[in-house]
Design a protein around this motif. Structure first.
Motif, short mmCIF file in Angstrom:
data_model
loop_
_atom_site.label_atom_id
_atom_site.label_comp_id
_atom_site.label_asym_id
_atom_site.label_seq_id
_atom_site.Cartn_x
_atom_site.Cartn_y
_atom_site.Cartn_z
N HIS A 1 0.84 -1.21 0.00
CA HIS A 1 0.00 0.00 0.00
C HIS A 1 0.87 1.25 0.00
O HIS A 1 0.66 2.18 -0.79
CB HIS A 1 -0.91 -0.02 1.23
CG HIS A 1 -1.93 1.05 1.24
ND1 HIS A 1 -3.21 0.89 0.75
CD2 HIS A 1 -1.88 2.34 1.69
CE1 HIS A 1 -3.89 2.01 0.89
NE2 HIS A 1 -3.10 2.90 1.47
N HIS A 2 1.87 1.27 0.87
CA HIS A 2 2.73 2.45 0.99
C HIS A 2 3.54 2.68 -0.28
O HIS A 2 3.75 3.83 -0.70
CB HIS A 2 3.66 2.32 2.19
CG HIS A 2 4.68 3.42 2.26
ND1 HIS A 2 4.34 4.72 2.56
CD2 HIS A 2 6.01 3.43 2.02
CE1 HIS A 2 5.43 5.48 2.54
NE2 HIS A 2 6.45 4.72 2.20
N GLU A 3 4.02 1.62 -0.91
CA GLU A 3 4.83 1.77 -2.12
C GLU A 3 4.06 2.46 -3.23
O GLU A 3 4.61 3.26 -3.98
CB GLU A 3 5.35 0.41 -2.58
CG GLU A 3 6.47 -0.14 -1.70
CD GLU A 3 6.91 -1.53 -2.11
OE1 GLU A 3 6.28 -2.10 -3.03
OE2 GLU A 3 7.87 -2.05 -1.52
N VAL A 4 2.76 2.15 -3.34
CA VAL A 4 1.95 2.80 -4.35
C VAL A 4 1.78 4.29 -4.00
O VAL A 4 1.96 5.17 -4.86
CB VAL A 4 0.57 2.13 -4.47
CG1 VAL A 4 -0.35 2.93 -5.39
CG2 VAL A 4 0.72 0.71 -5.00
N VAL A 5 1.46 4.58 -2.76
CA VAL A 5 1.29 5.97 -2.34
C VAL A 5 2.58 6.76 -2.55
O VAL A 5 2.57 7.89 -3.05
CB VAL A 5 0.85 6.04 -0.86
CG1 VAL A 5 0.82 7.48 -0.37
CG2 VAL A 5 -0.51 5.38 -0.67
N ALA A 6 3.71 6.16 -2.19
CA ALA A 6 5.00 6.84 -2.33
C ALA A 6 5.33 7.09 -3.80
O ALA A 6 5.93 8.12 -4.14
CB ALA A 6 6.10 6.01 -1.68
N ALA A 7 4.96 6.16 -4.68
CA ALA A 7 5.21 6.34 -6.11
C ALA A 7 4.46 7.55 -6.65
O ALA A 7 4.99 8.34 -7.45
CB ALA A 7 4.82 5.09 -6.88
N VAL A 8 3.23 7.74 -6.21
CA VAL A 8 2.46 8.91 -6.63
C VAL A 8 3.06 10.18 -6.04
O VAL A 8 3.18 11.21 -6.71
CB VAL A 8 0.98 8.77 -6.22
CG1 VAL A 8 0.18 9.99 -6.66
CG2 VAL A 8 0.37 7.50 -6.81
N ALA A 9 3.45 10.11 -4.77
CA ALA A 9 3.95 11.30 -4.06
C ALA A 9 5.25 11.83 -4.65
O ALA A 9 5.60 12.99 -4.42
CB ALA A 9 4.15 10.97 -2.58
N ARG A 10 5.97 11.02 -5.42
CA ARG A 10 7.22 11.49 -6.01
C ARG A 10 6.98 12.59 -7.04
O ARG A 10 7.90 13.35 -7.36
CB ARG A 10 7.98 10.32 -6.64
CG ARG A 10 8.72 9.46 -5.62
CD ARG A 10 9.69 8.51 -6.29
NE ARG A 10 9.02 7.36 -6.86
CZ ARG A 10 8.79 6.22 -6.22
NH1 ARG A 10 9.17 6.10 -4.95
NH2 ARG A 10 8.20 5.21 -6.81
N SER A 11 5.77 12.68 -7.57
CA SER A 11 5.51 13.69 -8.59
C SER A 11 4.24 14.49 -8.38
O SER A 11 3.94 15.39 -9.17
CB SER A 11 5.46 13.03 -9.97
OG SER A 11 4.40 12.08 -10.03
N ALA A 12 3.48 14.19 -7.33
CA ALA A 12 2.21 14.89 -7.14
C ALA A 12 1.79 14.84 -5.68
O ALA A 12 2.22 13.98 -4.91
CB ALA A 12 1.11 14.24 -8.00
#
Length: 282
Positions: A86-97
């Motif tokens: 779950h966190h890996e998906v959230v972190a992937a989005v947070a890298r650019s938005a």
């Protein structure tokens, strides 16, 4: 969270549910290629929902029924696996938005219901995204030495004298008990002052702060005590200023060798995605 009805249980192995990880602005274009999401699910992708996008994945419905989730999340390894995914998906989005994480195992029966749920709650999501865009979360923990352990082994739990020492008079005994009580109270007051000084010193850098629940000795160990566990929402680019402030606070007079100020981050601003602009104690 949703569960399948009894009429559909026979087909549960072939049906899917929509797992929603987070919400971001529709204009965002995060790179989700290669982000696995929950094990056994489809590709992680964006689902447009008005001015927003939900970050979703189709997952096997049978593995995410209420009963199945209870069994999986009761197992520590399974819980860590799901939480990490779950966190890996959230972190992937947070890298650019900017991104508002949703609770783990947020599920809908189909895309239409997932999209409508985001649209219905759009005001809350937009408010949170406006608040956290361009900011990151930093964690600060302050620990102090546990003075109660200093004399371990020299006195009994009842306050009696060490072996071989002549018993004190009744008045001397009471004075000693009062002295220990006063020492504990003094340490407690000093610890609270330290926590408040650190917290106040960091609020000048942060745009929002939350004081979180303190960790107990099962986490900190019996020889030290946590007096501050806080999260700070800080504008991206002010990391150096924050670090310098933390280092300066750690050198302040009165902190002593027994005080430890720990800075962690930057993190996705989980603590501020749900109304964390105001102070809070969680």
């Amino acid at each position: 969270m949703t569960t399948t009805s009894s009429a559909s249980r026979a087909a549960v192995d072939t049906t899917t549910a929509v797992y929603v990880f987070a919400v971001c602005p529709r204009r965002a274009a995060p790179d989700l290629a290669g982000v696995p999401g929950q094990p056994g699910g489809g590709s992680v992708r964006l689902l447009p929902a008005g001015a927003l996008s939900a970050v979703v994945q189709e997952v096997p419905a049978g593995e995410f029924t209420e009963a199945a989730l209870h069994d999986r999340l009761s197992d520590r390894e399974e819980l860590e696996l799901c939480a990490r995914a779950h966190h890996e998906v959230v972190a992937a989005v947070a890298r650019s938005a900017a991104v508002v994480p949703l609770p783990m195992a947020t599920l809908y029966l189909d895309e239409g219901r997932a999209r409508q749920a985001v649209i219905d709650d759009a005001h809350r999501f937009v408010t949170a995204l406006d608040r956290i865009e361009g900011h990151v979360e930093w964690g600060v923990k302050v620990h102090v030495g546990n003075g109660d352990d200093a004399g371990a082994g020299t006195t009994s739990r009842t306050g009696g004298p060490p072996p071989g020492e002549k018993p004190a008079s009744g008045r001397a005994y009471l004075d000693r008990v009062r002295g220990r009580r006063q020492a504990r109270e003094n340490r407690e007051e000093a610890a609270l002052r330290i926590a408040d000084r650190v917290d106040a010193g960091l609020r000048g850098v942060a745009v929002a702060a939350r004081r979180l629940r303190l960790h107990g000795p099962e986490v900190t160990g019996k020889h030290r005590r946590q007096v501050l566990n806080a999260a700070y929402l800080v504008e991206a680019g002010r990391e150096r200023e924050l670090r310098e402030r933390v280092e300066a606070l750690g050198r302040e007079p009165g902190f002593g060798d027994g005080v430890r100020v720990e800075l962690t981050g930057p993190w996705v601003p989980y603590s501020f995605a749900e109304g964390g602009a105001a102070d809070g104690h969680d």
